[in-house]
Design a protein around this motif. Structure first.
Motif, PDB file in Angstrom:
ATOM      1  N   HIS A 103     -31.742  -9.856 -33.126  1.00  8.99           N
ATOM      2  CA  HIS A 103     -32.057 -10.696 -34.287  1.00  8.99           C
ATOM      3  C   HIS A 103     -32.921 -11.868 -33.902  1.00  8.99           C
ATOM      4  N   GLU A 149     -24.031  -2.913 -35.800  1.00 11.01           N
ATOM      5  CA  GLU A 149     -23.929  -4.370 -36.025  1.00 11.01           C
ATOM      6  C   GLU A 149     -24.139  -5.084 -34.713  1.00 11.01           C
ATOM      7  N   LYS A 150     -23.630  -4.589 -33.617  1.00 11.63           N
ATOM      8  CA  LYS A 150     -23.809  -5.224 -32.317  1.00 11.63           C
ATOM      9  C   LYS A 150     -25.276  -5.207 -31.924  1.00 11.63           C
ATOM     10  N   MET A 151     -25.904  -4.043 -32.191  1.00  5.87           N
ATOM     11  CA  MET A 151     -27.329  -3.929 -31.834  1.00  5.87           C
ATOM     12  C   MET A 151     -28.163  -4.905 -32.624  1.00  5.87           C
ATOM     13  N   CYS A 152     -27.911  -5.081 -33.885  1.00  7.28           N
ATOM     14  CA  CYS A 152     -28.690  -6.011 -34.727  1.00  7.28           C
ATOM     15  C   CYS A 152     -28.466  -7.445 -34.277  1.00  7.28           C
ATOM     16  N   ASN A 153     -27.272  -7.708 -33.963  1.00 10.93           N
ATOM     17  CA  ASN A 153     -26.984  -9.063 -33.516  1.00 10.93           C
ATOM     18  C   ASN A 153     -27.707  -9.340 -32.225  1.00 10.93           C
ATOM     19  N   PHE A 154     -27.895  -8.331 -31.377  1.00 13.65           N
ATOM     20  CA  PHE A 154     -28.541  -8.530 -30.093  1.00 13.65           C
ATOM     21  C   PHE A 154     -30.021  -8.787 -30.285  1.00 13.65           C
ATOM     22  N   ASN A 207     -16.861   3.332 -36.311  1.00 14.10           N
ATOM     23  CA  ASN A 207     -17.279   3.040 -34.936  1.00 14.10           C
ATOM     24  C   ASN A 207     -18.783   2.874 -34.870  1.00 14.10           C
ATOM     25  N   HIS A 208     -19.463   3.756 -35.550  1.00 13.20           N
ATOM     26  CA  HIS A 208     -20.942   3.664 -35.516  1.00 13.20           C
ATOM     27  C   HIS A 208     -21.402   2.396 -36.221  1.00 13.20           C
ATOM     28  N   ASP A 209     -20.798   2.046 -37.273  1.00 12.09           N
ATOM     29  CA  ASP A 209     -21.218   0.812 -37.982  1.00 12.09           C
ATOM     30  C   ASP A 209     -21.040  -0.390 -37.067  1.00 12.09           C
ATOM     31  N   LYS A 210     -20.001  -0.392 -36.266  1.00  8.96           N
ATOM     32  CA  LYS A 210     -19.774  -1.490 -35.352  1.00  8.96           C
ATOM     33  C   LYS A 210     -20.862  -1.539 -34.293  1.00  8.96           C
ATOM     34  N   GLU A 211     -21.280  -0.400 -33.815  1.00  7.77           N
ATOM     35  CA  GLU A 211     -22.323  -0.377 -32.785  1.00  7.77           C
ATOM     36  C   GLU A 211     -23.639  -0.852 -33.373  1.00  7.77           C
TER      37      GLU A 211
END
Length: 757
Positions: free
Chosen positions: A23, A16-21, A10-14
């Motif tokens: 980038h 990844e979302k933050m990095c995508n936001f 779950n944390h890895d998914k969060e």
């Protein structure tokens, strides 16, 4: 574990979302940064170029700036040095001043400079090395000053020890000078008071005394300018300097203790006399001047310093010294045999006491000592006057003083208070009853009183006390010295009866002169005649005792002379018939007694009568002993008759009144025992004697049976020897029987007496 893995996913998914936001923003930033890099490189090139150009342009400025900085640093250092030197120079100047003061021996100032350096200057420069060296050197300088000051004090103490006698001599002269004028005035007043006080023999020539007084005052005026003070003789600056130095150093107590200890040692040395001090007055004077000098210095130190010497300390030192002085004077004065030396010693003690009393020291014990020395002075005077009296007695001729004119008469009267109206009426030449020794003794007694008075002067005693002391001294002279000389004179073998008679006459007149001696003492001490004296002169008893001794010696010598004549008797005890005249020795004896008793006419009546009665009794006893002598074995009637003739001459002498004043036949009674004994044998009246024996009215009351028996037995033996062939004659036989009968009866009487006894 599955839950954990699910949580991680779950944390890895969060993430990844933050990095995508974000980038795209990150990519844009990188792009902008790359653009800035190009501009930065251009700017760096420009800056480097600008810096190069600026560095090239600032090189000269830097050189100038460095020069300015160096100058500023030098200027700052110079200012700092000047400031520090301004702080150090006063210190160095003060230290230099300290050295100069030390070199100039101004130690007290040097100590004050040290105090300034320590309290004021050294705190400014304490961080410097030279200051530390100075600070370290100051204690050494202080010790040097203490040692130098102590050395100066030791020199001072040695100096005053050497000059003590001079200081004391000066102080005693000052005290004597202050006293002399008042004493001189007193003497002048005494001369005026006593101008008409003495009769001629006692007067001191007034002109001579005025001359002496004037001369003494002139001498005082001349010597007044020469007298110096203690400050003129001694430099006290070492003491003051040393005291100040030790006070500054805070060691005043050490200095005081050292000073007092050394002075006590010097006091003991000063108080130690020389072994031969008593031989001369100079020895005593040197001893006194040294002591006075010592205490004058101490008194000066007491008054000019604070705390170095206290009154309690000086009092303690004086009490110690006074005890030692008294012991020394008591011991050494006991060796003095010369009254003049003792008198000079007394004068020195008085000046010594007056001097120290002027400086506030109590001297009452010294005056008490003077009373002890006065007794010794009187003893030396008594010894001296004993010799004077002996010389007078030796030179006297023991005969009345002859005078041939009025001038000689007045000379004797001026020497001795003799009053006799009968003698004054006699024409010249005439004789005084006393011999030459009487006025000489009277004069010498007055000289003794004068000598005794000299010691009593200046003793701070009243006239009444002095008068009492003079009377006591004179009593000793009369009752001991003169009495002893008189008794020794009386007992001398060469003094004969004539001399003894004159001695009795002399003592009578000396006894009468005692009242004049009392008046003389009263006059010279200025005592009122009405004053009641606690002491009287004992001359009356002295001369009475001497007179009694002389009388006894007269009786003894008279009897001895009688014995000498009696020893010349040469009786023939076996003679048959008497010579018809008295024996020669007895007539010579009677003539001698007549001449002697004529000399006795000047003696008091009772003395002459007693001497005459004693002589007759002794003669009677001697004659009786001659008859009863155990060595005399035989005696004849002729010898008894001859002996009777001698006794008759004795009775005639007694009846002729050789000395007036006897009543009736009083003097003849001296021979009554002999007379009755001889009458008994001459009359041969044994019946009466035996019949009346023991009766108060007996004719032969004074005849002792034992005496009669002794003499009768001697006659009995003679009768037997001379009448060997007469025994055939009837009368002789009857007489012999009578003698034997009387002998038996006398023996019975003697035996009866012995039984009653």
């Amino acid at each position: 574990m599955e839950k954990l893995d699910a949580c991680i996913r779950n944390h890895d998914k969060e993430i990844e979302k933050m990095c995508n936001f974000h980038h795209q923003g990150f990519v844009d930033a990188i792009t902008e940064l790359l653009k800035v890099r190009t501009d930065a490189e251009k700017l760096k090139v420009q800056v480097t170029d600008t810096n190069r150009r600026f560095q090239d342009a600032g090189k000269e400025v830097i050189v100038r700036t460095e020069d300015i900085i160096r100058c500023r640093i030098q200027q700052r250092n110079i200012t700092t040095v000047v400031e520090k030197l301004q702080l150090c120079l006063p210190v160095l100047e003060m230290y230099s001043k300290l050295k100069e003061q030390m070199s100039a021996k101004r130690y007290y100032s040097a100590l004050k400079t040290m105090e300034q350096l320590e309290n004021v200057y050294f705190p400014w420069v304490s961080q410097y090395r030279f200051c530390q060296l100075m600070i370290e050197n100051l204690p050494k300088l202080r010790e040097d000053i203490k040692e130098i000051s102590m050395s100066d004090l030791k020199d001072f103490l040695e100096s005053i020890r050497k000059h003590s006698d001079k200081i004391g001599e000066t102080a005693m002269k000052q005290a004597q000078h202050q006293k002399t004028f008042s004493v001189s005035l007193q003497k002048q007043n005494k001369m005026k008071f006593g101008k008409n006080m003495y009769i001629n023999r006692d007067r001191i020539p007034e002109e001579r005394n005025e001359t002496v007084l004037k001369h003494s005052l002139e001498e005082e005026d001349e010597n007044e300018e020469e007298i110096l003070t203690v400050q003129d003789l001694v430099d006290f600056s070492p003491v003051y300097r040393c005291l100040h130095i030790y006070s500054v150093l805070g060691d005043e107590e050490t200095f005081e203790n050292y000073y007092r200890k050394q002075r006590k040692k010097q006091a003991r040395l000063v108080l130690q006399p020389q072994s031969n001090m008593h031989e001369t007055v100079d020895g005593y004077r040197r001893y006194f001047t040294q002591i006075v000098g010592f205490f004058v210095v101490e008194d000066h130190i007491l008054h000019v310093t604070q705390g170095l010497v206290t009154r309690a300390y000086t009092d303690e030192l004086w009490n110690m010294a006074l005890s030692k002085i008294i012991a020394v004077l008591r011991a050494h004065s006991s060796y003095c045999t010369d009254p003049d030396l003792v008198l000079e010693l007394k004068n020195l003690i008085v000046i010594f006491a007056d001097t120290l009393q002027g400086y506030g020291f109590p001297v009452n014990r010294l005056f008490d000592l003077l009373f002890e020395i006065r007794d010794q002075y009187n003893e030396t005077l008594l010894k001296k006057w004993a010799g004077v009296f002996r010389d007078i007695f030796e030179e006297d001729n023991y005969s009345p003083i002859p005078v041939v004119n009025e001038e000689e008469y007045k000379i004797v009267i001026s020497k001795f208070p003799f009053q006799d109206p009968d003698l004054e009426k006699q024409s010249f030449p005439k004789k005084f009853p006393m011999s030459q020794s009487v006025p000489h003794i009277y004069i010498q007694v007055k000289e003794f009183i004068y000598a005794s008075l000299k010691f009593s002067e200046s003793l701070h005693r009243s006239s009444t006390e002095i008068d009492d002391m003079l009377r006591k001294s004179t009593n000793l002279l009369l009752t001991r010295t003169l009495s002893s000389c008189l008794l020794n004179l009386i007992r001398k073998p060469h003094i004969g009866l004539t001399e003894l008679v004159q001695i009795i006459i002399n003592t009578t007149h000396l006894e009468q002169a005692c009242k004049y001696l009392e008046d003389f003492i009263t006059n010279i001490t200025n005592i009122s005649q009405e004053t009641v004296h606690t002491t009287r002169l004992y001359g009356l008893s002295t001369f009475k005792d001497a007179r009694h001794a002389a009388e006894g010696e007269i009786y003894t010598k008279l009897n001895q002379k009688i014995d000498e004549f009696v020893q010349l008797a040469d009786y023939d005890w076996t003679m048959s018939e008497p010579d018809g005249r008295a024996s020669g020795y007895l007539m010579d004896l009677i003539n001698f007694l007549r001449s002697i008793f004529q000399v006795f006419t000047h003696l008091p009546g009772k003395v002459a009568q007693t001497a005459c009665m004693s002589a007759c009794q002794h003669l009677s006893t001697s004659l009786m002993q001659m008859l009863l002598d155990s060595e005399l074995k035989q005696i004849s009637m002729g010898a008894v008759q001859q002996f009777n003739l001698d006794v008759i001459q004795c009775e005639l002498f007694a009846s002729s009144e050789p000395v007036p004043g006897f009543q009736g036949d009083t003097l003849q009674l001296a021979f009554i025992d002999l007379r009755q004994l001889l009458d008994l044998f001459m009359v041969w009246d044994w019946s009466t004697y035996l019949a009346d024996y023991g009766q108060p009215a007996s004719k032969y009351l004074r005849v002792n049976p034992n005496t009669a028996l002794t003499l009768l037995e001697k006659m009995k033996d003679t009768s037997k020897k001379n009448n060997i062939f007469a025994q055939f004659r009837k009368n002789d036989r009857d007489k012999q029987k009578l003698i034997e009968t009387v002998v038996k009866q006398l023996r019975s009487l003697v035996n009866g007496m012995s039984q009653h006894m």
